[in-house]
Design a protein around this motif. Structure first.
Motif, short mmCIF file in Angstrom:
data_model
loop_
_atom_site.label_atom_id
_atom_site.label_comp_id
_atom_site.label_asym_id
_atom_site.label_seq_id
_atom_site.Cartn_x
_atom_site.Cartn_y
_atom_site.Cartn_z
N VAL A 1 0.85 -1.21 0.00
CA VAL A 1 0.00 0.00 0.00
C VAL A 1 0.88 1.25 0.00
CG1 VAL A 1 -1.66 1.35 1.34
CG2 VAL A 1 -1.94 -1.13 1.12
N THR A 2 1.85 1.29 0.89
CA THR A 2 2.71 2.48 0.91
C THR A 2 3.51 2.57 -0.39
OG1 THR A 2 4.39 1.21 2.07
CG2 THR A 2 2.98 2.60 3.40
N GLY A 3 3.88 1.41 -0.95
CA GLY A 3 4.57 1.42 -2.23
C GLY A 3 3.73 2.05 -3.32
N MET A 4 2.46 1.70 -3.35
CA MET A 4 1.57 2.29 -4.36
C MET A 4 1.51 3.80 -4.21
SD MET A 4 0.37 0.41 -6.66
CE MET A 4 -0.78 1.61 -7.31
N LEU A 5 1.44 4.26 -2.96
CA LEU A 5 1.44 5.71 -2.74
C LEU A 5 2.73 6.31 -3.29
CD1 LEU A 5 -0.09 5.96 0.84
CD2 LEU A 5 -1.21 6.35 -1.35
N LEU A 6 3.84 5.60 -3.06
CA LEU A 6 5.12 6.11 -3.57
C LEU A 6 5.12 6.16 -5.09
CD1 LEU A 6 7.64 4.36 -1.18
CD2 LEU A 6 7.06 6.77 -1.27
N LEU A 7 4.49 5.18 -5.72
CA LEU A 7 4.42 5.18 -7.19
C LEU A 7 3.64 6.39 -7.69
CD1 LEU A 7 4.88 3.58 -9.91
CD2 LEU A 7 2.54 2.82 -9.61
N VAL A 8 2.47 6.61 -7.08
CA VAL A 8 1.66 7.76 -7.50
C VAL A 8 2.44 9.05 -7.28
CG1 VAL A 8 -0.44 9.05 -7.00
CG2 VAL A 8 -0.50 6.57 -7.08
N LEU A 9 3.10 9.16 -6.14
CA LEU A 9 3.87 10.37 -5.86
C LEU A 9 5.02 10.53 -6.85
CD1 LEU A 9 3.87 10.27 -1.99
CD2 LEU A 9 2.85 12.03 -3.42
N THR A 10 5.66 9.43 -7.21
CA THR A 10 6.74 9.51 -8.19
C THR A 10 6.21 10.03 -9.53
OG1 THR A 10 7.78 7.62 -7.14
CG2 THR A 10 8.57 8.20 -9.31
N LEU A 11 5.06 9.49 -9.95
CA LEU A 11 4.48 9.95 -11.22
C LEU A 11 4.12 11.43 -11.13
CD1 LEU A 11 2.17 6.95 -12.17
CD2 LEU A 11 4.26 7.68 -13.31
N MET A 12 3.53 11.83 -10.00
CA MET A 12 3.12 13.22 -9.86
C MET A 12 4.33 14.14 -9.78
SD MET A 12 0.01 13.35 -10.19
CE MET A 12 -0.30 15.05 -9.77
N LEU A 13 5.38 13.67 -9.15
CA LEU A 13 6.61 14.47 -9.10
C LEU A 13 7.14 14.71 -10.50
CD1 LEU A 13 8.91 13.30 -6.21
CD2 LEU A 13 8.47 15.64 -6.89
N SER A 14 7.21 13.64 -11.26
CA SER A 14 7.71 13.76 -12.63
C SER A 14 6.83 14.70 -13.43
CB SER A 14 7.70 12.38 -13.29
OG SER A 14 9.00 11.94 -13.51
N PHE A 15 5.53 14.49 -13.31
CA PHE A 15 4.64 15.27 -14.15
C PHE A 15 4.58 16.74 -13.71
CE2 PHE A 15 0.43 16.73 -15.58
CZ PHE A 15 0.66 16.60 -16.94
N SER A 16 4.63 17.00 -12.41
CA SER A 16 4.57 18.40 -11.99
C SER A 16 5.82 19.15 -12.42
CB SER A 16 4.37 18.49 -10.47
OG SER A 16 5.42 17.84 -9.80
N GLY A 17 6.94 18.42 -12.56
CA GLY A 17 8.14 19.08 -13.06
C GLY A 17 8.05 19.38 -14.53
N TYR A 18 7.23 18.62 -15.24
CA TYR A 18 7.07 18.76 -16.68
C TYR A 18 6.61 20.16 -17.06
CZ TYR A 18 6.13 16.28 -21.13
OH TYR A 18 6.16 15.80 -22.41
N LEU A 19 5.82 20.80 -16.17
CA LEU A 19 5.26 22.11 -16.50
C LEU A 19 6.28 23.23 -16.38
CD1 LEU A 19 2.76 24.00 -16.95
CD2 LEU A 19 2.65 24.19 -14.49
N LEU A 20 7.28 23.03 -15.52
CA LEU A 20 8.07 24.19 -15.09
C LEU A 20 8.83 24.93 -16.19
CD1 LEU A 20 9.29 22.82 -11.66
CD2 LEU A 20 7.22 24.06 -12.22
N PRO A 21 9.34 24.27 -17.25
CA PRO A 21 10.05 25.06 -18.27
C PRO A 21 9.17 26.09 -18.96
CG PRO A 21 10.54 22.73 -18.53
CD PRO A 21 9.44 22.83 -17.52
N TRP A 22 7.85 25.95 -18.82
CA TRP A 22 6.92 26.92 -19.41
C TRP A 22 7.13 27.05 -20.91
CZ3 TRP A 22 2.67 27.90 -16.96
CH2 TRP A 22 1.85 28.96 -17.35
#
Ligand code: HEM
Lengths: 282, 551
Positions: free
Chosen positions: B165-186
């Motif tokens: 369960v905690t692993g799954m949360l880590l996976l979602v967070l990893t994906l969200m981390l990657s994706f939220s960084g995707y926006l930053l170069p604007w």
């Protein structure tokens, strides 16, 4: 385990070597990227210029060849030339000195584009002042305009001409206007795009009809003869707005008539003499 | 205890210095002095009491690592070291990310020029950016593979359900981390990827009030702008790493609590002997496991540094422009499946399905309660997993621009040669070879292999989108075979490419394509003028050398 220690050490050392190598090539790489950024900014600026500016300042920035953005037809250029020595050459260019601009050339061009030129047809472009463009676009445009500065442009002599106040004095210096050539010039300068071709019955499209200007010209401004009025209006179209245009009263000031003929004819003032000869039938 | 000065008096400076250093090392390692470390590195037997256990008992960092493993799990199989490498990737991203943060301001006014500043003005800036971005993608991959391996070895089963369960949360967070960084170069890439993502929030299966408010919160205003960028920046550098850090410790704690699961075949069915490792089957963390982790870390670092320097290049497109929609909005590959699903099912259904699927994954260990971890006993489960992976791969492929609605054929050709973003065979022509003139597709320009190659690709594209052997082409045959036999093709087209000098150093490249309507020869069916500019310094040709950007 010893093997693992060896592999790990080798990998770590290789990584360090690669990092060291990348440090060595950094200065050249940075230079390339700085040039690439400017290059790409100029490319984007070129696109913006084509879509927004070329219809007034001309396809090559010389205010000579302008096409209506909707219809694609050749029209008279309303803007000042940008691919132009007094605007671009030197650190403090003639234009900056004339406007009493104290800042850099880049800032001069950028802020002119951003805020527009009040009293002329040059609109405000920056979205910070209510225009349509973002600051990065203004910067790209300025970089593109500045890129017209070249040795070729700046090595030639500055061509300006001190236009006489009175048409009599001017014609004394440039007599013998050639009406036939004037008619040809009337088309190539783009006058016919708005005023039609008076002696052929091609009706004026935008600007006032000029077929009877030899008579009506004298009635416009008190104290000006018809010839003086036409001469003055070509050089300074904003000083007096004609009452009647094909689509109702003429708009302005600023006049829809380009204000750049004094510059464009400076290379060859005889053109003015020829056009006057054409309009006044002699 | 004797002070340093007493010691110097007693045994001279050199001896005293050695003694003090030894003491300092012992404190730092929470129990091992210099000779202990050397003996561990030599592979000697430890002295008694074993000093190599003390860092686990007294030290902070190692107290979350077990002091010994079962011999069976010290080889590559079954862990593949993926859990550790996930941890390492997180550290890697943190370090490179902090470097980038120094040069980045989350404002639409300046974010994009910050990116260019990092590339053109910050020493090692490009390498750092490439390493951070490549690292983000590798981290997603490593975490996903780690998940796959814990599934395959049945390690999610009792008592390790909560670890999963905690692993799954880590996976979602990893994906969200990657994706939220995707926006930053604007840039266009990031702006439109996020815009599409946000439009998903709008069509979630919930009352419009809720959807609209979620959208408003996520984009920070009625449209994606300064507020939105700041929010996604804070998500990326603050909230997501914080949450990941928290669940990371929970995850590690659970892993140590239950011990590493043995390879499935090693235990009796239903038994969990991870915590009862007989003395003769133990491999101690210090030095064996530690050495092997350090080795894998060094190898992965080497891969990342070399990859970021020579083989892979982070993209940077034009400045974000809300009024210019790119022809194709590209999601990062690890989310591309969702774009694929949108082509298969209505949006609301897809948006509703994703969280449902997530919940299903999270609670899976509590429902899949088969006792055996052995592969032979789990044929159904493993088959479902393989099918799911195949389905995700197909979905991912369907989400790429290659699988999409075609625009008009003339646009297809023009944007293939002179794309709005990225590189192409024409943009890859070195500036010295951009000779002024008007060219036909397939034309051979003597002494100019680069231009000739560009024109050959031009001809191939013309053939593909007209299904006629284009005049002047030496190609035909194979290209003709896979031409687009559909309504989207140009009958008997005419095309040219014109190269002109626009300014000093600035070339204009125009593509003109026209085709008459065969039924009404006075009309153009297709007529396109596609102007583009190329500055001699823009350096697209270098971009063409990276595996993720080929021309
Ligand atoms: C940032 C993400 C993650 C990190 C840093 C991480 C770290 C670790 C580490 C270091 C281990 C020790 C065993 C090994 O190396 O394989 C482990 C075990 C485990 N992880 Fe993760 N993990 C992450 C994500 C996940 C995910 C996405 C899942 C599954 C949904 C997961 C499920 C498990 C399970 C079930 C174990 C126990 C394996 C066993 O006892 O054999 N983890 N994790």
């Amino acid at each position: 385990m010893q093997v693992k220690v060896a592999i790990g050490t080798i990998a770590l050392m290789l990584t360090m070597v690669i990092l060291g190598y990348s440090v060595l090539r950094e200065p050249t790489r940075l230079e390339h990227f700085a040039a690439a950024e400017l290059g790409r900014s100029i490319e984007t600026g070129a696109n913006l210029y084509n879509n927004n500016c070329a219809n007034c300042h001309g396809v090559d920035g010389k205010s000579e060849e302008c096409y209506d953005s909707a219809s694609g037809e050749l029209i008279g250029c309303q803007g000042l030339p940008l691919n132009y020595q007094p605007l671009l050459c030197g650190d403090a260019t003639d234009r900056m000195i004339a406007m009493n601009w104290q800042g850099t050339k880049q800032a001069f061009i950028q802020s002119t584009i951003a805020s527009g030129r009040p009293g002329t047809v040059m609109p405000t472009w920056s979205d910070q002042f209510g225009g349509p463009m973002r600051p990065d676009q203004i910067r790209n445009l300025a970089n593109f305009v500045l890129n017209w500065e070249s040795e070729e442009l700046c090595s030639g002599p500055v061509i300006t001409f001190d236009w006489a106040e009175n048409v009599e004095d001017f014609l004394a210096a440039f007599p013998d206007g050639d009406g036939a050539n004037g008619k040809a010039l009337f088309v190539t300068y783009g006058c016919s795009g708005c005023h039609g071709v008076p002696d052929e019955g091609v009706a004026a499209a935008v600007g006032p009809d000029l077929s009877a200007i030899a008579e009506t010209g004298a009635t416009r401004v008190e104290g000006q003869t018809a010839e003086q009025y036409v001469y003055h209006s070509i050089l300074l179209p904003n000083d007096f707005i004609a009452p009647e245009c094909p689509n109702g009263p003429c708009a302005g000031p600023p006049s829809a008539m380009p204000a750049n003929f004094s510059l464009r004819m400076a290379t060859n003032p005889q053109d003015m003499s020829d056009i006057l000869a054409y309009l006044f039938g002699n | 205890m004797a002070t340093f000065f007493d010691q110097v008096k007693e045994m001279g400076f050199k001896q005293a210095f050695v003694a003090k250093s030894d003491e300092a090392v012992e404190r730092l390692t929470a129990g091992m002095n210099i000779s202990d470390i050397r003996s561990a590195l030599r592979g000697d037997e430890p002295r008694r009491p074993n000093p190599r256990l003390r860092p686990h008992a007294d030290g902070f960092w190692l107290h979350i690592r077990p002091s010994f493993y079962h011999n069976e799990i010290t080889r590559v199989y079954p862990t593949f070291h993926l859990g550790w490498l996930s941890t390492f990737m997180f550290v890697w991203e943190t370090i490179t990310g902090i470097f980038l943060m120094i040069f980045y301001t989350p404002s639409p006014l300046i974010a994009y020029s910050n990116m260019w500043n990092i590339l053109s003005n910050v020493p090692l800036g490009q390498l750092m950016r490439n390493m951070h971005r490549l690292g983000a993608e590798v981290m997603v991959l490593v975490v996903a593979l780690h998940m796959l391996r814990t599934f395959v070895t049945g390690s999610y089963k009792k008592p390790r359900q909560f670890t999963w369960v905690t692993g799954m949360l880590l996976l979602v967070l990893t994906l969200m981390l990657s994706f939220s960084g995707y926006l930053l170069p604007w840039d266009q890439l990031s702006y439109w990827a996020l815009t599409v993502f946000l439009s998903g929030a709008e069509s979630a299966p919930a009352p419009p009030v809720i959807n609209q408010n979620i959208l408003l919160i996520l984009q920070g205003g009625p449209s994606l702008g300064a507020g939105g960028l700041l929010r996604w920046y804070l998500l990326h550098v603050l909230l997501m790493p914080l949450l990941l850090g928290i669940f990371f410790f929970v995850h590690y704690y659970k892993v140590v609590l239950h011990g590493f699961s043995l390879p499935p075949g090693r235990e009796e069915i239903g038994e969990d002997s991870a915590k009862r490792v007989p003395k003769n089957e133990r491999t101690y963390f210090i030095p064996d496991i530690l050495t092997s982790e350090v080795m894998w870390t060094a190898l992965l670092s080497l891969f990342l540094v070399a990859g970021a320097l020579w083989f892979w290049d982070a993209p940077l497109e034009h400045h974000a422009d809300p009024v210019v929609t790119p022809l194709h909005v590209v999601a990062p590959w690890y989310l591309s499946w969702s774009q694929g699903w949108l082509k298969l099912a209505p949006k609301t259904l897809v948006i509703g399905f994703i969280p449902a699927l997530l919940v299903a994954f999270i609670v899976m260990p509590y429902f899949e309660i088969g006792k055996s971890r052995r592969y032979a006993d789990r044929r159904v489960g493993l088959s479902i997993a393989m099918l799911f992976i195949a389905f995700m791969m197909v979905s991912n492929w369907m989400g790429t621009p290659r699988f999409r609605v075609q625009s008009s054929p003339d646009m297809e050709v023009a944007t293939k040669l002179l794309p709005q973003e990225g590189v192409s065979p024409i943009l890859g022509i070195p500036p010295d070879y951009l000779w002024e003139g008007e060219y036909l597709p397939g034309q051979v320009v003597d002494g100019n292999p680069h231009l000739t190659y560009g024109l050959e690709v031009f001809a191939q594209q013309m053939v593909r989108h007209s299904c006629t052997n284009y005049p002047g082409t030496t190609i035909g045959g194979s290209v003709l075979d896979d031409c687009e036999e559909n309504d989207h093709r140009m009958p008997d087209p005419y095309a040219t490419m014109t190269i002109t000098q626009v300014q000093n150093g600035l070339m204009g490249i125009d593509i003109n394509i026209s085709a008459l309507d065969p039924e009404n020869p006075d009309n153009y069916l297709y007529s396109l003028n596609w102007p583009s500019f190329r500055h001699v310094d823009s350096n697209y040709e270098e971009e063409c050398t990276f595996i993720n950007k080929r021309c």
